[in-house]
Scaffold this motif. Structure first.
Motif, PDB file in Angstrom:
ATOM      1  N   LYS A   1      -5.409  -4.566   5.705  1.00 33.68           N
ATOM      2  CA  LYS A   1      -5.855  -2.591   5.141  1.00 33.68           C
ATOM      3  C   LYS A   1      -5.625  -2.803   6.874  1.00 33.68           C
ATOM      4  CE  LYS A   1      -9.858  -1.220   5.448  1.00 33.68           C
ATOM      5  NZ  LYS A   1     -11.821  -0.373   5.796  1.00 33.68           N
TER       6      LYS A   1
ATOM      7  N   ASN B   1      -1.909  -1.504   7.788  1.00 36.01           N
ATOM      8  CA  ASN B   1      -1.510  -0.786   6.724  1.00 36.01           C
ATOM      9  C   ASN B   1      -2.067   0.495   7.778  1.00 36.01           C
ATOM     10  OD1 ASN B   1      -0.817  -2.237   4.291  1.00 36.01           O
ATOM     11  ND2 ASN B   1      -2.332  -1.928   3.551  1.00 36.01           N
TER      12      ASN B   1
ATOM     13  N   TYR C   1       0.865  -1.214   0.087  1.00 38.97           N
ATOM     14  CA  TYR C   1       0.079  -0.059  -0.041  1.00 38.97           C
ATOM     15  C   TYR C   1       1.006   0.834  -0.197  1.00 38.97           C
ATOM     16  CZ  TYR C   1      -3.394   3.263   1.489  1.00 38.97           C
ATOM     17  OH  TYR C   1      -3.892   4.725   1.676  1.00 38.97           O
ATOM     18  N   THR C   2       1.922   0.725   0.589  1.00 39.49           N
ATOM     19  CA  THR C   2       2.534   2.740   0.526  1.00 39.49           C
ATOM     20  C   THR C   2       3.070   3.003  -0.168  1.00 39.49           C
ATOM     21  OG1 THR C   2       4.648   1.397   2.006  1.00 39.49           O
ATOM     22  CG2 THR C   2       3.106   2.724   3.600  1.00 39.49           C
TER      23      THR C   2
END
Length: 66
Positions: free
Chosen positions: A54, A57, A4-5
């Motif tokens: 999620k 994250n 995600y990053t």
């Protein structure tokens, strides 16, 4: 597997280059935390498998933010 990053860094760069929106790293992390916390999965697959990732994250972003 995408992280995600990495996606968020590319999106931030795209916004800067294409629509002239620039954010500090802290501002960008805050935007991403708000978006991820507000996001909801509706499918069983999303709830069972994607929610865990999620949540990780979100935790990573919160750690960077503080």
């Amino acid at each position: 597997m995408p992280v995600y990053t990495d996606f968020a860094v590319r999106l931030k760069r795209e916004w800067e280059e294409n629509i002239n929106l620039a954010y500090s790293h802290r501002e960008w992390d805050a935007i991403n935390i708000k978006m991820l916390i507000g996001h909801q999965y509706f499918t069983d697959y999303g709830k069972q498998f994607l929610q865990k990732k999620k949540d990780r994250n979100i935790e990573k972003l919160i750690q960077r933010f503080t």
